[in-house]
Design a protein around this motif. Structure first.
Motif, PDB file in Angstrom:
ATOM      1  N   VAL A 110      42.754 -10.666  34.704  1.00  0.00           N
ATOM      2  CA  VAL A 110      42.023  -9.460  35.107  1.00  0.00           C
ATOM      3  C   VAL A 110      41.613  -8.642  33.884  1.00  0.00           C
ATOM      4  N   THR A 111      42.555  -8.360  32.975  1.00  0.00           N
ATOM      5  CA  THR A 111      42.226  -7.485  31.842  1.00  0.00           C
ATOM      6  C   THR A 111      41.206  -8.135  30.901  1.00  0.00           C
ATOM      7  N   VAL A 112      41.332  -9.431  30.660  1.00  0.00           N
ATOM      8  CA  VAL A 112      40.357 -10.122  29.796  1.00  0.00           C
ATOM      9  C   VAL A 112      38.963 -10.039  30.420  1.00  0.00           C
ATOM     10  N   THR A 113      38.886 -10.256  31.729  1.00  0.00           N
ATOM     11  CA  THR A 113      37.583 -10.202  32.408  1.00  0.00           C
ATOM     12  C   THR A 113      37.021  -8.789  32.389  1.00  0.00           C
ATOM     13  N   LEU A 114      37.854  -7.791  32.707  1.00  0.00           N
ATOM     14  CA  LEU A 114      37.371  -6.401  32.719  1.00  0.00           C
ATOM     15  C   LEU A 114      36.908  -5.966  31.331  1.00  0.00           C
ATOM     16  N   ASP A 115      37.623  -6.387  30.285  1.00  0.00           N
ATOM     17  CA  ASP A 115      37.222  -6.044  28.917  1.00  0.00           C
ATOM     18  C   ASP A 115      35.834  -6.597  28.605  1.00  0.00           C
ATOM     19  N   HIS A 116      35.613  -7.860  28.953  1.00  0.00           N
ATOM     20  CA  HIS A 116      34.345  -8.501  28.593  1.00  0.00           C
ATOM     21  C   HIS A 116      33.178  -7.990  29.425  1.00  0.00           C
ATOM     22  N   ILE A 117      33.389  -7.740  30.719  1.00  0.00           N
ATOM     23  CA  ILE A 117      32.234  -7.261  31.492  1.00  0.00           C
ATOM     24  C   ILE A 117      31.929  -5.797  31.153  1.00  0.00           C
ATOM     25  N   ALA A 118      32.933  -5.024  30.753  1.00  0.00           N
ATOM     26  CA  ALA A 118      32.678  -3.634  30.348  1.00  0.00           C
ATOM     27  C   ALA A 118      31.845  -3.587  29.068  1.00  0.00           C
ATOM     28  N   ARG A 119      32.069  -4.538  28.151  1.00  0.00           N
ATOM     29  CA  ARG A 119      31.323  -4.556  26.890  1.00  0.00           C
ATOM     30  C   ARG A 119      29.986  -5.283  27.013  1.00  0.00           C
ATOM     31  N   GLY A 120      29.841  -6.110  28.045  1.00  0.00           N
ATOM     32  CA  GLY A 120      28.670  -6.976  28.162  1.00  0.00           C
ATOM     33  C   GLY A 120      27.425  -6.263  28.665  1.00  0.00           C
ATOM     34  N   GLY A 121      26.321  -6.999  28.673  1.00  0.00           N
ATOM     35  CA  GLY A 121      25.058  -6.479  29.160  1.00  0.00           C
ATOM     36  C   GLY A 121      25.003  -6.345  30.676  1.00  0.00           C
ATOM     37  N   ILE A 122      25.948  -6.967  31.377  1.00  0.00           N
ATOM     38  CA  ILE A 122      26.014  -6.823  32.841  1.00  0.00           C
ATOM     39  C   ILE A 122      26.382  -5.381  33.216  1.00  0.00           C
ATOM     40  N   HIS A 123      26.986  -4.653  32.286  1.00  0.00           N
ATOM     41  CA  HIS A 123      27.384  -3.248  32.472  1.00  0.00           C
ATOM     42  C   HIS A 123      26.230  -2.367  31.995  1.00  0.00           C
ATOM     43  N   ASP A 124      25.810  -1.412  32.806  1.00  0.00           N
ATOM     44  CA  ASP A 124      24.761  -0.472  32.399  1.00  0.00           C
ATOM     45  C   ASP A 124      25.426   0.618  31.545  1.00  0.00           C
ATOM     46  N   HIS A 125      25.301   0.485  30.231  1.00  0.00           N
ATOM     47  CA  HIS A 125      26.025   1.369  29.310  1.00  0.00           C
ATOM     48  C   HIS A 125      25.499   2.803  29.330  1.00  0.00           C
ATOM     49  N   LEU A 126      24.273   2.991  29.758  1.00  0.00           N
ATOM     50  CA  LEU A 126      23.712   4.349  29.802  1.00  0.00           C
ATOM     51  C   LEU A 126      23.920   5.015  31.155  1.00  0.00           C
ATOM     52  N   GLY A 127      23.619   4.304  32.226  1.00  0.00           N
ATOM     53  CA  GLY A 127      23.622   4.916  33.560  1.00  0.00           C
ATOM     54  C   GLY A 127      24.878   4.678  34.364  1.00  0.00           C
ATOM     55  N   GLY A 128      25.772   3.804  33.877  1.00  0.00           N
ATOM     56  CA  GLY A 128      26.968   3.468  34.643  1.00  0.00           C
ATOM     57  C   GLY A 128      26.666   2.391  35.672  1.00  0.00           C
TER      58      GLY A 128
END
Length: 258
Positions: free
Chosen positions: A62-80
């Motif tokens: 879980v933590t490895v996956t959450l870390d990578h998707i939070a940093r990845g482009g799948i996450h909207d870093h500006l709008g959430g």
């Protein structure tokens, strides 16, 4: 073929865990190869499996996956919030559609992971995801809309991607320069027509050390820069919003908020 109905036993939980472990990608998190979906239900199950059995491997998946998707482009870093899936195995290039159910499931699993780990970054991702839904998917009469499309102006991702020039135009040369470095924005780009989907190659602490900067100062500067870029982005043509209000997806969202 359809499985035969039968009693729900503990063996089924172990089988589900083994199935997840066999498909897990230890280098980038997630399950299987591209395209990669975040699979919030599965992550929530693994946290519960860890709580029930003490299997640290379940928690680590879980933590490895959450870390990578939070940093990845799948996450909207500006709008959430999160896009629907990544077209690559490292979560960099998403299919840009945003679904209500993904926001509900992922906000919930980030908040649950925060409760387990007390990592402030997980709480922040959870809050930002809820903020996105409350800002952009809420119907004034109550309830939440279903989705936002991937494309605008006839092109997929146009609303979300950036060039170094566009960033400097909003932030100025100095702030724009280090923002582009932190979020991987280059002249070549990682998407179409020399544009970049924002993503984070190294955690904030590591980047701060490299730049000999206080991580807390960097965190504040990044937050301020993201706000300015979000304001600039909001002037772009938005993707179409699907304003259906589905009871089941609203149930997931209400549960996440609760």
């Amino acid at each position: 073929h359809a499985a035969e109905p039968g009693p729900l036993t503990e063996d089924l939980l172990h089988a589900a865990f083994n199935h997840a472990a066999a498909a897990f990608d230890p280098s980038a998190g997630g399950f299987g190869d591209a395209p990669k979906f975040p699979r919030g239900h599965e992550l929530g199950f693994l946290l519960r499996y860890w709580a029930r059995t003490g299997a640290t491997q379940a928690r680590e998946m879980v933590t490895v996956t959450l870390d990578h998707i939070a940093r990845g482009g799948i996450h909207d870093h500006l709008g959430g919030g999160f896009h629907r899936y990544a077209t690559d195995a490292r979560w960099q290039i998403p299919h840009f559609e945003k679904m209500l159910y993904d926001q509900a499931l992922l906000a919930r699993v980030y908040l649950e992971a925060y409760r387990v780990t007390r990592r402030a970054d997980y709480a922040e991702v959870g809050r930002n995801t809820l903020d996105y839904v409350l800002r952009d998917l809420r119907d004034p009469a109550g309830g939440f809309y279903s989705a936002e499309d991937a494309d605008s102006e006839g092109e997929e991702g146009t609303f979300y991607v950036w060039t170094p020039e566009q960033i400097v135009e909003v932030l100025g040369a100095e702030d724009g320069g280090w923002f582009a470095r932190f979020y991987g924005v280059t002249a070549e780009g990682n998407f179409e027509r020399g544009t970049t989907v924002l993503h984070v190659d190294q955690p904030l602490e590591a980047f701060a050390a490299l730049k000999e900067t206080d991580p807390l100062v960097l965190r504040d500067r990044l937050a301020s820069a993201r706000e300015r870029l979000l304001a600039a982005r909001s002037a772009r043509v938005r993707p179409h919003r699907d304003d259906k209000i589905l009871t089941s997806w609203n149930g997931l969202m209400i549960a996440a908020l609760a």
